[in-house]
Design a protein around this motif. Structure first.
Motif, PDB file in Angstrom:
ATOM      1  N   GLY A 213       6.349  13.378 -12.614  1.00 55.52           N
ATOM      2  CA  GLY A 213       6.765  12.811 -13.481  1.00 55.52           C
ATOM      3  C   GLY A 213       8.292  12.178 -13.327  1.00 55.52           C
ATOM      4  O   GLY A 213       8.872  11.850 -14.349  1.00 55.52           O
ATOM      5  N   LYS A 214       8.262  11.724 -12.172  1.00 55.85           N
ATOM      6  CA  LYS A 214       9.487  11.075 -11.799  1.00 55.85           C
ATOM      7  C   LYS A 214       9.090   9.697 -11.853  1.00 55.85           C
ATOM      8  O   LYS A 214       8.762   9.341 -12.659  1.00 55.85           O
ATOM      9  N   LYS A 215      10.708   9.272 -12.489  1.00 59.48           N
ATOM     10  CA  LYS A 215      10.908   8.017 -13.045  1.00 59.48           C
ATOM     11  C   LYS A 215      11.213   6.995 -12.089  1.00 59.48           C
ATOM     12  O   LYS A 215      11.847   7.703 -10.584  1.00 59.48           O
ATOM     13  N   VAL A 216      10.612   5.802 -11.762  1.00 57.41           N
ATOM     14  CA  VAL A 216      10.644   5.043 -10.217  1.00 57.41           C
ATOM     15  C   VAL A 216      11.273   3.554 -10.909  1.00 57.41           C
ATOM     16  O   VAL A 216      11.196   2.791 -11.958  1.00 57.41           O
ATOM     17  N   ALA A 217      11.650   2.486  -9.705  1.00 57.78           N
ATOM     18  CA  ALA A 217      11.963   1.527 -10.123  1.00 57.78           C
ATOM     19  C   ALA A 217      11.170   0.582  -9.136  1.00 57.78           C
ATOM     20  O   ALA A 217      11.573   1.134  -7.920  1.00 57.78           O
ATOM     21  N   LEU A 218      11.260  -0.778  -9.145  1.00 59.68           N
ATOM     22  CA  LEU A 218      10.573  -1.158  -8.076  1.00 59.68           C
ATOM     23  C   LEU A 218      11.783  -2.441  -7.687  1.00 59.68           C
ATOM     24  O   LEU A 218      12.118  -3.136  -8.636  1.00 59.68           O
ATOM     25  N   ALA A 219      12.186  -2.347  -6.484  1.00 54.25           N
ATOM     26  CA  ALA A 219      13.058  -3.672  -5.909  1.00 54.25           C
ATOM     27  C   ALA A 219      12.434  -5.624  -5.531  1.00 54.25           C
ATOM     28  O   ALA A 219      11.759  -4.412  -4.048  1.00 54.25           O
ATOM     29  N   THR A 220      12.518  -6.479  -6.042  1.00 50.66           N
ATOM     30  CA  THR A 220      11.708  -6.890  -5.424  1.00 50.66           C
ATOM     31  C   THR A 220      12.758  -8.426  -4.253  1.00 50.66           C
ATOM     32  O   THR A 220      13.444  -8.817  -5.501  1.00 50.66           O
TER      33      THR A 220
ATOM     34  N   LEU B 216      10.354   0.689  -3.490  1.00 49.82           N
ATOM     35  CA  LEU B 216      10.352   1.793  -4.406  1.00 49.82           C
ATOM     36  C   LEU B 216      11.194   2.585  -4.364  1.00 49.82           C
ATOM     37  O   LEU B 216      11.631   3.172  -3.109  1.00 49.82           O
ATOM     38  N   VAL B 217      12.216   2.976  -5.785  1.00 51.99           N
ATOM     39  CA  VAL B 217      12.982   3.850  -5.500  1.00 51.99           C
ATOM     40  C   VAL B 217      12.712   4.925  -6.886  1.00 51.99           C
ATOM     41  O   VAL B 217      12.297   4.675  -7.866  1.00 51.99           O
ATOM     42  N   THR B 218      12.787   5.470  -6.789  1.00 55.35           N
ATOM     43  CA  THR B 218      12.319   7.130  -7.971  1.00 55.35           C
ATOM     44  C   THR B 218      13.815   7.872  -8.239  1.00 55.35           C
ATOM     45  O   THR B 218      15.163   6.846  -7.317  1.00 55.35           O
ATOM     46  N   GLU B 219      13.899   8.509  -8.975  1.00 58.23           N
ATOM     47  CA  GLU B 219      15.053   8.819  -9.748  1.00 58.23           C
ATOM     48  C   GLU B 219      15.715   9.787  -8.939  1.00 58.23           C
ATOM     49  O   GLU B 219      17.173  10.135  -9.133  1.00 58.23           O
ATOM     50  N   ASP B 220      15.001  10.134  -7.982  1.00 56.49           N
ATOM     51  CA  ASP B 220      15.887  12.085  -6.630  1.00 56.49           C
ATOM     52  C   ASP B 220      16.473  10.797  -5.868  1.00 56.49           C
ATOM     53  O   ASP B 220      16.344  11.399  -4.963  1.00 56.49           O
ATOM     54  N   GLY B 221      16.218   8.925  -5.789  1.00 58.34           N
ATOM     55  CA  GLY B 221      16.888   8.292  -4.470  1.00 58.34           C
ATOM     56  C   GLY B 221      15.629   8.170  -3.376  1.00 58.34           C
ATOM     57  O   GLY B 221      16.364   7.949  -2.199  1.00 58.34           O
ATOM     58  N   VAL B 222      14.347   8.530  -3.560  1.00 56.62           N
ATOM     59  CA  VAL B 222      13.908   8.085  -2.281  1.00 56.62           C
ATOM     60  C   VAL B 222      13.290   7.154  -2.273  1.00 56.62           C
ATOM     61  O   VAL B 222      13.084   6.064  -3.682  1.00 56.62           O
ATOM     62  N   MET B 223      13.073   5.857  -0.867  1.00 48.71           N
ATOM     63  CA  MET B 223      12.447   4.664  -1.095  1.00 48.71           C
ATOM     64  C   MET B 223      11.508   4.643  -0.517  1.00 48.71           C
ATOM     65  O   MET B 223      11.788   5.322   0.225  1.00 48.71           O
TER      66      MET B 223
ATOM     67  N   GLU C  86       1.039  -1.459  -0.019  1.00 46.91           N
ATOM     68  CA  GLU C  86      -0.038  -0.347  -0.241  1.00 46.91           C
ATOM     69  C   GLU C  86       0.800   0.879  -0.072  1.00 46.91           C
ATOM     70  O   GLU C  86       0.585   1.700  -0.679  1.00 46.91           O
ATOM     71  N   ASP C  87       2.153   1.327   0.602  1.00 45.07           N
ATOM     72  CA  ASP C  87       2.833   2.346   0.842  1.00 45.07           C
ATOM     73  C   ASP C  87       3.550   2.563  -0.757  1.00 45.07           C
ATOM     74  O   ASP C  87       3.764   4.142  -1.163  1.00 45.07           O
ATOM     75  N   ILE C  88       4.149   1.442  -1.365  1.00 51.77           N
ATOM     76  CA  ILE C  88       4.523   1.687  -2.464  1.00 51.77           C
ATOM     77  C   ILE C  88       3.886   2.002  -3.258  1.00 51.77           C
ATOM     78  O   ILE C  88       3.864   3.075  -3.768  1.00 51.77           O
ATOM     79  N   ILE C  89       2.407   1.769  -3.356  1.00 52.98           N
ATOM     80  CA  ILE C  89       1.164   2.099  -4.113  1.00 52.98           C
ATOM     81  C   ILE C  89       1.326   3.839  -4.438  1.00 52.98           C
ATOM     82  O   ILE C  89       1.368   4.691  -5.093  1.00 52.98           O
ATOM     83  N   ARG C  90       1.388   3.873  -3.166  1.00 53.49           N
ATOM     84  CA  ARG C  90       1.050   5.521  -3.032  1.00 53.49           C
ATOM     85  C   ARG C  90       2.296   6.822  -3.759  1.00 53.49           C
ATOM     86  O   ARG C  90       1.661   7.474  -3.373  1.00 53.49           O
ATOM     87  N   ALA C  91       3.181   5.483  -2.890  1.00 53.98           N
ATOM     88  CA  ALA C  91       4.821   6.347  -2.883  1.00 53.98           C
ATOM     89  C   ALA C  91       4.572   6.773  -4.583  1.00 53.98           C
ATOM     90  O   ALA C  91       5.238   7.850  -5.618  1.00 53.98           O
ATOM     91  N   TYR C  92       4.602   5.557  -5.343  1.00 48.95           N
ATOM     92  CA  TYR C  92       4.275   5.865  -7.047  1.00 48.95           C
ATOM     93  C   TYR C  92       3.056   6.829  -7.767  1.00 48.95           C
ATOM     94  O   TYR C  92       3.908   7.466  -8.698  1.00 48.95           O
ATOM     95  N   ASN C  93       2.174   6.443  -7.653  1.00 51.92           N
ATOM     96  CA  ASN C  93       1.521   7.956  -7.424  1.00 51.92           C
ATOM     97  C   ASN C  93       1.674   8.985  -7.397  1.00 51.92           C
ATOM     98  O   ASN C  93       1.930   9.836  -8.192  1.00 51.92           O
ATOM     99  N   VAL C  94       2.380   9.322  -6.260  1.00 53.83           N
ATOM    100  CA  VAL C  94       2.678  10.502  -5.950  1.00 53.83           C
ATOM    101  C   VAL C  94       4.580  10.998  -7.040  1.00 53.83           C
ATOM    102  O   VAL C  94       4.075  11.814  -7.331  1.00 53.83           O
ATOM    103  N   SER C  95       4.732   9.887  -7.134  1.00 58.39           N
ATOM    104  CA  SER C  95       5.666   9.912  -7.784  1.00 58.39           C
ATOM    105  C   SER C  95       5.714  10.364  -9.457  1.00 58.39           C
ATOM    106  O   SER C  95       6.316  11.464 -10.693  1.00 58.39           O
ATOM    107  N   ARG C  96       4.570   9.629 -10.015  1.00 55.06           N
ATOM    108  CA  ARG C  96       4.507   9.457 -11.474  1.00 55.06           C
ATOM    109  C   ARG C  96       3.348  11.200 -11.403  1.00 55.06           C
ATOM    110  O   ARG C  96       3.518  11.777 -12.575  1.00 55.06           O
ATOM    111  N   GLN C  97       2.730  11.700 -10.500  1.00 55.63           N
ATOM    112  CA  GLN C  97       2.621  13.063 -10.511  1.00 55.63           C
ATOM    113  C   GLN C  97       3.427  14.658 -11.180  1.00 55.63           C
ATOM    114  O   GLN C  97       3.197  15.020 -11.547  1.00 55.63           O
TER     115      GLN C  97
END
Length: 372
Positions: free
Chosen positions: A18-25, A42-49, A5-16
């Motif tokens: 325009g940040k690129k992200v990667a998912l580590a599993t 979840l890792v954003t291109e500016d280093g937020v995890m 749930e936290d990852i999905i929220r963070a992804y939606n924020v990053s998409r708004q």
């Protein structure tokens, strides 16, 4: 499920933004590790995890790997081998004496079946789901990544029709049926193709009957774990959202009407702590007619026995199975006295029951701590 749930929220924020992200599993573990397969970050291109794949020792290196995956827009598998006593040589000091395989997937928001979207679909309904992630242990090989989701009787994903999809679909159905994930090899090609077939269960739904002050820390501790909590009480002055901001729902209801106002599934548990004997008794009678895996009753054992005796005298049949799912006094024996300590005791017992574990100290456990 809270991590997802936290990852999905963070992804939606990053998409708004325009940040690129990667998912580590974490897709496979050999030996011991802090996190097991299914742990995500979840890792954003500016280093937020967001999320975690270890106890903190891997995240620094994983950040660099995730940024590389984002730049190259390619799935990548990284293996951390700490079976050597001198694990400091790889710079992460895991200290777990295991081999951890982590898949990094850059997320393409335009893809109709990207991993985050499949995870969002899992959360749409309160039901079990299966997610399949394909990988090769050879780090230089092509890594297919997350490819299939099964839930609600339907499949979604990027797999093309063929023998591989048929085999994976059959395994997904098997995992869904026995509620136990697995890692399996597919075919005999080199390097070998493996699949992490993962069972995902909905968050615990904790329904607390009682809106007294002692329910407040119980709601708080449940919320930290990502449980979905409902507070119900017959007293309007006590059962208010202002007193329980972390609760998903706060309901004012008579005992006989409670079950008409809540949803019950195999991950729904109840704790009766109204300090009103008749309210708890009436609700317990109704709960005995439902397939609720855990019913906790606050108070001494004599109180519970009195309630059961009254219900029996009333003609209510109470089977051995019913008695097994009623936990009174509620909680594990940790010497709890304060409301906060009792809340810890209660949530620990609920977790152990739903996980089918004993709650014994880990130092007394034979064999590995975790199973897949």
């Amino acid at each position: 499920m809270k991590e997802i749930e936290d990852i999905i929220r963070a992804y939606n924020v990053s998409r708004q933004s325009g940040k690129k992200v990667a998912l580590a599993t974490v897709v496979h573990v050999e030996g011991s590790s802090y996190r097991r397969p299914g742990a995500r970050m979840l890792v954003t291109e500016d280093g937020v995890m967001t999320g975690a794949i270890s106890g903190g020792c891997l995240e620094g290196d994983a950040l660099r790997r995730a940024l590389l995956a984002i730049i190259q827009q390619q799935n990548k598998l990284v293996t951390y081998d700490t079976t050597d006593d001198d694990d400091a040589r790889i710079g992460v000091q895991l200290g777990c004496n295991g081999i951890v395989h982590i898949l990094f997937e850059p997320i393409d928001p335009e893809s109709p079946h990207h991993p985050i979207l499949l995870l969002e679909q899992v959360l749409e309904k309160r039901e079990d789901a299966v997610l399949v992630t394909l990988f090769r242990l050879n780090q230089a090989a092509q890594q297919p990544g997350t490819c299939l989701r099964y839930s609600g009787g339907t499949f979604a994903g990027s797999l093309e029709e063929g023998e591989l999809k048929t085999a994976i679909v059959n395994d997904a159905l098997e995992v869904f049926g026995r509620k136990q994930g697995m890692v399996k090899q597919y075919g005999d090609e080199k390097p070998a193709l493996h699949g992490f077939v993962e069972i995902l269960k909905p968050p615990v739904s904790l329904i607390i009957a009682g809106a007294g002050n002692d329910a407040i820390p119980l709601v708080q501790i449940a919320g930290i774990q990502g449980w979905h909590t409902t507070v119900v009480d017959g007293r309007a002055l006590y059962a208010t959202p202002a007193r329980f901001p972390e609760a998903r729902k706060v309901i004012v209801s008579k005992a006989k009407e409670v079950l008409d106002k809540v949803s019950i599934d195999e991950r729904t548990v109840f704790v009766l702590m109204t300090h009103n004997y008749n309210y708890d008794l009436a609700l317990l009678e109704l709960l005995l007619q439902k397939e609720v895996p855990y019913i906790g009753t606050l108070g001494p054992r004599s109180k519970l026995e009195r309630m059961l005796d009254e219900l029996t005298a009333k003609g209510v049949h109470i089977s051995d199975e019913d008695r097994a799912r009623i936990h009174g006094p509620v909680g594990l024996d940790i010497g709890a006295e304060t409301a906060e300590e009792i809340a810890l005791s209660v949530t620990a017992e609920i977790k152990s029951v739903l996980s089918e574990r004993t709650g014994i100290p880990l130092r007394k456990k034979n064999g590995p701590i975790h199973t897949l």
